[in-house]
Design an enzyme around this catalytic site. Structure first.
Site, mmCIF file in Angstrom:
data_model
loop_
_atom_site.group_PDB
_atom_site.id
_atom_site.type_symbol
_atom_site.label_atom_id
_atom_site.label_comp_id
_atom_site.label_asym_id
_atom_site.label_seq_id
_atom_site.Cartn_x
_atom_site.Cartn_y
_atom_site.Cartn_z
ATOM 1 N N LYS A 73 -5.205 -0.001 -10.338
ATOM 2 C CA LYS A 73 -6.353 -0.910 -10.390
ATOM 3 C C LYS A 73 -6.656 -1.262 -11.841
ATOM 4 C CE LYS A 73 -7.303 -0.495 -5.966
ATOM 5 N NZ LYS A 73 -6.818 -1.520 -5.053
ATOM 6 N N HIS B 56 1.824 1.398 1.655
ATOM 7 C CA HIS B 56 2.513 0.118 1.434
ATOM 8 C C HIS B 56 3.843 0.235 0.673
ATOM 9 C CE1 HIS B 56 -1.246 -1.298 2.809
ATOM 10 N NE2 HIS B 56 -1.883 -1.304 1.666
ATOM 11 N N HIS C 156 -0.461 -3.446 6.296
ATOM 12 C CA HIS C 156 -0.444 -4.912 6.215
ATOM 13 C C HIS C 156 0.664 -5.450 5.309
ATOM 14 C CE1 HIS C 156 -2.787 -4.630 2.460
ATOM 15 N NE2 HIS C 156 -2.430 -5.869 2.244
ATOM 16 N N LYS D 197 3.346 -9.123 5.598
ATOM 17 C CA LYS D 197 3.495 -10.189 4.604
ATOM 18 C C LYS D 197 4.818 -10.908 4.854
ATOM 19 C CE LYS D 197 0.900 -7.879 0.886
ATOM 20 N NZ LYS D 197 -0.134 -8.803 0.478
ATOM 21 N N LYS E 191 -4.692 2.371 7.655
ATOM 22 C CA LYS E 191 -4.196 3.404 6.755
ATOM 23 C C LYS E 191 -5.324 3.822 5.805
ATOM 24 C CE LYS E 191 -4.748 1.457 3.362
ATOM 25 N NZ LYS E 191 -4.891 0.918 2.065
ATOM 26 N N ASP F 287 -3.806 5.474 -1.130
ATOM 27 C CA ASP F 287 -4.210 4.110 -0.776
ATOM 28 C C ASP F 287 -3.002 3.165 -0.727
ATOM 29 O OD1 ASP F 287 -5.989 1.963 -0.289
ATOM 30 O OD2 ASP F 287 -6.068 1.454 -2.411
ATOM 31 N N GLU G 112 -2.591 -4.294 -9.965
ATOM 32 C CA GLU G 112 -3.687 -5.139 -9.505
ATOM 33 C C GLU G 112 -4.709 -5.278 -10.634
ATOM 34 O OE1 GLU G 112 -4.654 -4.623 -5.029
ATOM 35 O OE2 GLU G 112 -4.511 -2.612 -5.818
HETATM 36 C C1 BG6 Z 1 -5.163 -2.322 0.533
HETATM 37 C C2 BG6 Z 1 -5.671 -1.301 -0.430
HETATM 38 O O1 BG6 Z 1 -4.549 -1.696 1.613
HETATM 39 O O2 BG6 Z 1 -4.238 -3.169 -0.115
HETATM 40 C C3 BG6 Z 1 -6.345 -1.998 -1.603
HETATM 41 O O3 BG6 Z 1 -6.612 -0.452 0.214
HETATM 42 C C4 BG6 Z 1 -5.400 -2.999 -2.230
HETATM 43 O O4 BG6 Z 1 -6.763 -1.043 -2.569
HETATM 44 C C5 BG6 Z 1 -4.823 -3.926 -1.165
HETATM 45 O O5 BG6 Z 1 -6.128 -3.757 -3.180
HETATM 46 C C6 BG6 Z 1 -3.748 -4.833 -1.728
HETATM 47 O O6 BG6 Z 1 -3.359 -5.719 -0.718
HETATM 48 P P1 BG6 Z 1 -2.900 -7.205 -1.040
HETATM 49 O O7 BG6 Z 1 -2.506 -7.778 0.269
HETATM 50 O O8 BG6 Z 1 -4.083 -7.884 -1.665
HETATM 51 O O9 BG6 Z 1 -1.767 -7.054 -2.004
#
Ligand code: BG6
Length: 487
Positions: free
Chosen positions: A329, A243, A181, A185, A151, A238, A219
């Site tokens: 972020k 997600h 992804h 999880k 993605k 992103d 994050e």
């Molecule tokens: C990614 C994003 O797909 O997912 C990142 O591109 C983000 O910006 C990350 O930090 C977060 O994934 P996880 O699994 O660490 O929560």
């Protein structure tokens, strides 16, 4: 390491072509993930060919792979496993062209006994995806192959439609795995188990009992070396259109007829089809102070590093229930929660000063960390005379099961599924195109970015967006500590 049960891995040895092999995702997740799958015995034979713009050779790639394991792999790397893994790695610079890739693939496949399959993993930005697909096609590597697309899939509706069409010129739909992804999880899949394997909650999982929902993924991370990617992408593309909307679908969908690819995609896509367009007025875009002076960032950049929004699913189950989504972020904490606020009961029977409702509605909260947690908060009586109420909670932590070591990292799980040809946790072209469609008004007329201090929860307007409710994070009461000693 636990023994791999039969049938969880692919039947045939796998030849992996990893595009973007020296990039951030590859080093953080894909190389460590492949190492784990191979060394734990999930795959019956695997060779990996890295491809990227970097002009390095196979040894240079091995060094990168080793450094990535040392930095990002959180289990033990043994010499024996590493040496075997290193031997399975090869590298072809993108500039060497399709012929060189084809020879490397053929050489690697000769080491397999009997039949094998190919997995092309495109860990590249959206604008580089088609060039990689062309290279695979020109190298004649479409046969016996599956392709995993990272993605964001396109950058808007038109580009996603065109990417799907061009992809279909080369690959059939059942060869394509559009990865997200978050769906790999463990706790995301646990949402399905929790909702559909129990009789308790599903009857109240609707607008009659649920007041609003929050999906909140702050994050603390900054951009690292990803400024080039992130400047083009921003928080919405992103994280949200990918997600957060996928998690929303698991949370909101109707029960599928079976936990299989077609029924699950159908129910998820129904949620997406019922989503109302995201209105720019229901969105707060934030940018942390200092972002514009980072290396690789345009000094006048309008890219959002934080986004908060309100959206609606206009169907019989959810009409009128706001879903609040937030991610960004350099925020105050790293968390991934879904929080469901139940409607409040009538309170007049309680004596004045009892505290009923004083700490917000009762909530069900899912923590989507690998070591996942779940909590149900409710009002209960404080011991002693009179009727004073406190907010209490029932909590579950994956730690309690003693099975935390069995958790596969999200990418590992999904790579394994793609190698097995299982689409259950992957996205369809229709679903993705619909999500870009509901995003069109926002992408065409985004509200201005508002600055926020790094380490904060975002610009002030995030509170107006959710009023009269409040963001659950930061939590007023912390999670109970998994050893059972905390509050
Ligand atoms: C990614 C994003 O797909 O997912 C990142 O591109 C983000 O910006 C990350 O930090 C977060 O994934 P996880 O699994 O660490 O929560």
């Amino acid at each position: 390491m636990a023994k791999v049960p039969p049938g969880v891995g692919p039947r045939f040895p796998q030849l992996v072509v990893l595009f973007g092999a020296t990039g951030d995702l590859s080093r953080r997740k894909l190389l460590p993930g492949l190492y784990h799958l191979v060394s734990a015995g999930f795959i019956p034979g695997c060779r990996i060919i890295g491809v990227s713009l970097d002009d390095i050779d196979a040894d240079g790639f091995r060094k990168i792979a080793r450094a990535s394991l040392d930095e990002f792999f959180n289990r033990k790397v043994t010499d024996r496993d590493w040496e075997a893994f290193a031997r399975s790695l090869d590298y072809v610079p993108l500039g060497a062209g399709p012929e060189a890739l084809r020879s490397a693939v053929e050489a690697a496949e000769q080491t397999f006994e009997g039949e094998s399959r190919r997995l092309h993993y495109l860990s590249v930005p959206p604008n580089a995806a088609l060039a990689a697909v062309r290279m695979i096609s020109e190298a004649g590597l479409v046969d016996r192959a599956r392709i995993v697309m990272e993605k964001p899939f396109g950058t808007d509706l038109a580009s996603a439609v065109s990417l799907n069409a061009k992809l279909h010129d080369v690959f059939t739909e059942d060869q394509i795995f559009r990865i997200d992804h978050f769906l790999g999880k463990e706790p995301a899949q646990n949402i399905l188990a929790f909702r559909f394997a129990n009789g308790l909650f599903e009857p109240i999982w609707n607008r009659n009992f649920i007041d609003h929902v929050q999906i909140d993924v702050p994050e603390t991370l900054g951009l690292g070396k990803r400024a080039g990617f992130y400047e083009q992408t921003g928080a919405y593309r992103d994280m949200v259109v990918t997600h957060l909307f996928q998690i929303l679908a698991f949370m909101a969908m109707e029960p599928p007829t079976a936990l299989e690819p077609a029924p699950i995609s159908e129910e998820k896509n129904k949620v997406f089809r019922s989503m109302l367009p995201i209105l720019p007025g229901d969105v707060v875009r934030g940018q942390y102070t200092g972002y514009r002076t980072e290396e690789g960032v345009d000094p006048e950049s309008d890219t959002e590093t934080l986004i908060a929004l309100k959206c609606y699913i206009d169907n019989w189950r959810w009409a009128g229930v706001p879903f609040f989504l937030r991610t960004g972020k350099r925020m105050a904490e790293g968390q991934r929660i879904i929080s469901i606020a139940f409607r409040e009961p009538p309170k007049s029977m309680f004596p004045p000063g009892s505290g009923v409702g004083a700490q917000g509605p009762d909530h069900l909260t899912f923590d989507l960390a690998d070591a996942s947690k779940m909590s149900l908060s409710f009002y209960g009586k404080r011991p002693g005379p009179g009727m004073r109420l406190d907010k209490l909670s029932l909590q579950f932590a994956m730690h309690d099961t003693g099975m935390i070591g069995e958790v596969l990292e999200a990418y590992e799980r999904l790579i394994l599924d793609a190698m097995r040809g299982d689409h259950t946790l992957f996205n369809t072209a229709d679903g993705i195109e619909r999500l870009w469609q509901v995003s069109t008004q926002l992408l065409e007329a985004p509200p201005p970015v508002r600055l926020y201090a790094p380490g904060s929860w975002g610009p002030k307007s995030i509170h107006q967006l959710i009023a009269p409710h409040a963001w659950r994070l930061p939590f007023e009461r912390v999670w109970r500590d998994p050893n059972g000693t905390g509050s």
